[in-house]
Design a protein around this motif. Structure first.
Motif, PDB file in Angstrom:
ATOM      1  N   PHE A  39       0.812  -1.209   0.000  1.00 39.15           N
ATOM      2  CA  PHE A  39       0.000   0.000   0.000  1.00 39.15           C
ATOM      3  C   PHE A  39       0.853   1.271   0.000  1.00 39.15           C
ATOM      4  N   THR A  40       2.062   1.207   0.579  1.00 36.27           N
ATOM      5  CA  THR A  40       2.884   2.415   0.679  1.00 36.27           C
ATOM      6  C   THR A  40       3.310   2.948  -0.684  1.00 36.27           C
ATOM      7  N   PHE A  41       3.455   2.078  -1.678  1.00 39.67           N
ATOM      8  CA  PHE A  41       3.836   2.559  -3.011  1.00 39.67           C
ATOM      9  C   PHE A  41       2.739   3.459  -3.582  1.00 39.67           C
ATOM     10  N   ILE A  42       1.501   3.118  -3.315  1.00 40.81           N
ATOM     11  CA  ILE A  42       0.376   3.929  -3.769  1.00 40.81           C
ATOM     12  C   ILE A  42       0.360   5.255  -3.013  1.00 40.81           C
ATOM     13  N   LEU A  43       0.556   5.183  -1.709  1.00 40.06           N
ATOM     14  CA  LEU A  43       0.577   6.406  -0.903  1.00 40.06           C
ATOM     15  C   LEU A  43       1.718   7.331  -1.335  1.00 40.06           C
ATOM     16  N   ARG A  44       2.870   6.754  -1.679  1.00 39.50           N
ATOM     17  CA  ARG A  44       3.998   7.569  -2.121  1.00 39.50           C
ATOM     18  C   ARG A  44       3.661   8.309  -3.408  1.00 39.50           C
ATOM     19  N   ASP A  45       2.914   7.661  -4.295  1.00 40.95           N
ATOM     20  CA  ASP A  45       2.475   8.332  -5.520  1.00 40.95           C
ATOM     21  C   ASP A  45       1.595   9.532  -5.192  1.00 40.95           C
ATOM     22  N   PHE A  46       0.727   9.394  -4.213  1.00 38.12           N
ATOM     23  CA  PHE A  46      -0.139  10.505  -3.811  1.00 38.12           C
ATOM     24  C   PHE A  46       0.671  11.639  -3.175  1.00 38.12           C
ATOM     25  N   VAL A  47       1.681  11.262  -2.403  1.00 33.66           N
ATOM     26  CA  VAL A  47       2.580  12.279  -1.834  1.00 33.66           C
ATOM     27  C   VAL A  47       3.249  13.049  -2.968  1.00 33.66           C
ATOM     28  N   GLN A  48       3.743  12.325  -3.944  1.00 28.17           N
ATOM     29  CA  GLN A  48       4.423  12.968  -5.069  1.00 28.17           C
ATOM     30  C   GLN A  48       3.477  13.893  -5.833  1.00 28.17           C
ATOM     31  N   SER A  91      13.674   0.630  -4.017  1.00 25.91           N
ATOM     32  CA  SER A  91      12.319   0.433  -4.553  1.00 25.91           C
ATOM     33  C   SER A  91      11.536   1.743  -4.598  1.00 25.91           C
ATOM     34  N   GLU A  92      11.674   2.569  -3.587  1.00 26.18           N
ATOM     35  CA  GLU A  92      10.972   3.856  -3.587  1.00 26.18           C
ATOM     36  C   GLU A  92      11.533   4.789  -4.656  1.00 26.18           C
ATOM     37  N   THR A  93      12.848   4.725  -4.883  1.00 27.62           N
ATOM     38  CA  THR A  93      13.450   5.525  -5.952  1.00 27.62           C
ATOM     39  C   THR A  93      12.942   5.061  -7.311  1.00 27.62           C
ATOM     40  N   ALA A  94      12.915   3.755  -7.526  1.00 25.61           N
ATOM     41  CA  ALA A  94      12.405   3.222  -8.797  1.00 25.61           C
ATOM     42  C   ALA A  94      10.953   3.631  -8.999  1.00 25.61           C
ATOM     43  N   ASP A  95      10.146   3.481  -7.952  1.00 28.50           N
ATOM     44  CA  ASP A  95       8.742   3.853  -8.036  1.00 28.50           C
ATOM     45  C   ASP A  95       8.605   5.337  -8.390  1.00 28.50           C
ATOM     46  N   THR A  96       9.351   6.176  -7.703  1.00 28.63           N
ATOM     47  CA  THR A  96       9.285   7.624  -7.935  1.00 28.63           C
ATOM     48  C   THR A  96       9.677   7.981  -9.358  1.00 28.63           C
ATOM     49  N   GLU A  97      10.767   7.424  -9.829  1.00 27.13           N
ATOM     50  CA  GLU A  97      11.264   7.777 -11.166  1.00 27.13           C
ATOM     51  C   GLU A  97      10.357   7.233 -12.272  1.00 27.13           C
ATOM     52  N   ILE A  98       9.866   6.040 -12.116  1.00 31.53           N
ATOM     53  CA  ILE A  98       8.954   5.480 -13.129  1.00 31.53           C
ATOM     54  C   ILE A  98       7.659   6.284 -13.140  1.00 31.53           C
ATOM     55  N   TYR A  99       7.119   6.527 -11.971  1.00 29.15           N
ATOM     56  CA  TYR A  99       5.883   7.304 -11.864  1.00 29.15           C
ATOM     57  C   TYR A  99       6.050   8.684 -12.513  1.00 29.15           C
ATOM     58  N   SER A 100       7.200   9.305 -12.299  1.00 28.47           N
ATOM     59  CA  SER A 100       7.460  10.646 -12.840  1.00 28.47           C
ATOM     60  C   SER A 100       7.555  10.665 -14.354  1.00 28.47           C
ATOM     61  N   VAL A 110       0.327   4.521 -11.295  1.00 26.66           N
ATOM     62  CA  VAL A 110       0.313   3.906  -9.966  1.00 26.66           C
ATOM     63  C   VAL A 110       0.621   2.414 -10.086  1.00 26.66           C
ATOM     64  N   LEU A 111      -0.014   1.749 -11.021  1.00 25.68           N
ATOM     65  CA  LEU A 111       0.166   0.313 -11.194  1.00 25.68           C
ATOM     66  C   LEU A 111       1.591  -0.037 -11.608  1.00 25.68           C
ATOM     67  N   TYR A 112       2.062   0.533 -12.697  1.00 20.13           N
ATOM     68  CA  TYR A 112       3.371   0.142 -13.239  1.00 20.13           C
ATOM     69  C   TYR A 112       4.522   0.510 -12.306  1.00 20.13           C
ATOM     70  N   SER A 113       4.487   1.709 -11.761  1.00 20.14           N
ATOM     71  CA  SER A 113       5.588   2.107 -10.875  1.00 20.14           C
ATOM     72  C   SER A 113       5.587   1.258  -9.608  1.00 20.14           C
ATOM     73  N   GLY A 114       4.405   0.971  -9.076  1.00 15.46           N
ATOM     74  CA  GLY A 114       4.312   0.159  -7.867  1.00 15.46           C
ATOM     75  C   GLY A 114       4.702  -1.292  -8.082  1.00 15.46           C
ATOM     76  N   LEU A 115       4.388  -1.827  -9.261  1.00 19.23           N
ATOM     77  CA  LEU A 115       4.792  -3.211  -9.549  1.00 19.23           C
ATOM     78  C   LEU A 115       6.312  -3.341  -9.552  1.00 19.23           C
ATOM     79  N   VAL A 116       6.975  -2.412 -10.213  1.00 19.85           N
ATOM     80  CA  VAL A 116       8.443  -2.455 -10.253  1.00 19.85           C
ATOM     81  C   VAL A 116       9.015  -2.253  -8.851  1.00 19.85           C
ATOM     82  N   GLY A 117       8.484  -1.261  -8.137  1.00 23.57           N
ATOM     83  CA  GLY A 117       8.965  -1.017  -6.777  1.00 23.57           C
ATOM     84  C   GLY A 117       8.757  -2.219  -5.870  1.00 23.57           C
ATOM     85  N   GLY A 118       7.596  -2.849  -5.954  1.00 23.96           N
ATOM     86  CA  GLY A 118       7.298  -4.016  -5.120  1.00 23.96           C
ATOM     87  C   GLY A 118       8.189  -5.208  -5.415  1.00 23.96           C
ATOM     88  N   ILE A 119       8.460  -5.421  -6.686  1.00 27.99           N
ATOM     89  CA  ILE A 119       9.340  -6.533  -7.066  1.00 27.99           C
ATOM     90  C   ILE A 119      10.758  -6.281  -6.552  1.00 27.99           C
TER      91      ILE A 119
END
Length: 173
Positions: A39-48, A91-100, A110-119
Motif C-alpha cells: 500500500f505504501t507505493f500507492i501512498l507515495r504516488d499521492f505524496v508525489q 524500490s521507492e526511488t524506482a517507483d518515484t522515477e517510473i511514476y514521474s 500507480v500500477l506500473y511504478s508500484g509493480l516495479v517497486g514491489g518486485i
C-alpha cells in the motif's frame, strides 16, 4: 495528511512484521507487514502528486530513517535493518522515477511504478536480509517462496490500488 499516512503505513508495516509470524499460504511465506508495504507505493504516488518529485525524496529519506530506527528498536538484526533500508531506498526511488516519467493515466502510473517497486523491494529484502547471505532466517530453498509470496501480495495491492484510483478518477469525470 498524505505524508503522514505514507509514513504511518511504513511504520505499521514494521510493527506488524515484528509482532506476527510470517503467513504461510501454500508454498508462499509472507511477512504480515507486506500488505502495508504494498500500500505504501500507492501512498507515495499521492505524496508525489501533492508535493512534487524533489520534495518526495525528502519524505522518502525521512521515512527510511524512521523505518530503520523502528526496525532496530523492535529487535531486528542489523542485516534485516540494512536490507530493509536498502530495499526501501531502491524500490521507492524506482517507483518515484517510473511514476514521474510515465505519460499515462494516473491509475496506470500507480500500477506500473508500484509493480516495479514491489518486485525490487521483495527481491532485495529477502536476499540481503533474511536469506543465508544476510541474517540466515530462511534457507536458500525457501528464498523463491519468500520472494514470490511478497511479490504476489504487493502486486495484488497495486492492482487494487490502481483499480480504486481509476474508479475515483472516472467518477470525477
Amino acid at each position: 495528511m498524505r505524508i503522514l499516512f505514507y509514513i504511518l503505513a511504513i511504520l505499521i508495516a514494521n510493527v506488524v512484521t515484528a509482532a506476527m509470524k510470517p503467513l504461510e499460504m501454500g508454498i508462499f511465506l509472507i511477512p504480515a507487514g507486506t500488505f502495508f508495504i504494498g500500500f505504501t507505493f500507492i501512498l507515495r504516488d499521492f505524496v508525489q502528486n501533492q508535493i512534487g518529485r524533489q520534495k518526495t525524496y525528502v519524505v522518502i529519506l525521512s521515512a527510511l530513517i524512521l523505518s530503520a530506527i523502528t526496525s532496530y528498536l523492535l529487535g531486528d538484526t542489523i542485516w534485516v535493518v540494512f536490507a530493509s533500508a536498502l530495499s526501501f531506498a531502491l524500490s521507492e526511488t524506482a517507483d518515484t522515477e517510473i511514476y514521474s516519467r510515465l505519460r499515462l493515466p494516473l491509475s496506470y502510473r500507480v500500477l506500473y511504478s508500484g509493480l516495479v517497486g514491489g518486485i525490487l523491494d521483495s527481491v532485495i529484502f529477502v536476499i540481503i536480509g533474511i536469506s543465508p547471505l544476510g541474517a540466515g532466517f530462511i534457507p536458500w530453498e525457501a528464498v523463491p517462496a519468500a520472494i514470490s509470496g511478497q511479490i504476489l501480495v504487493k502486486c495484488i495491492m497495486q492492482l487494487l490500488g490502481a483499480f480504486a484510483v481509476h474508479r475515483i478518477v472516472a467518477s470525477k469525470i
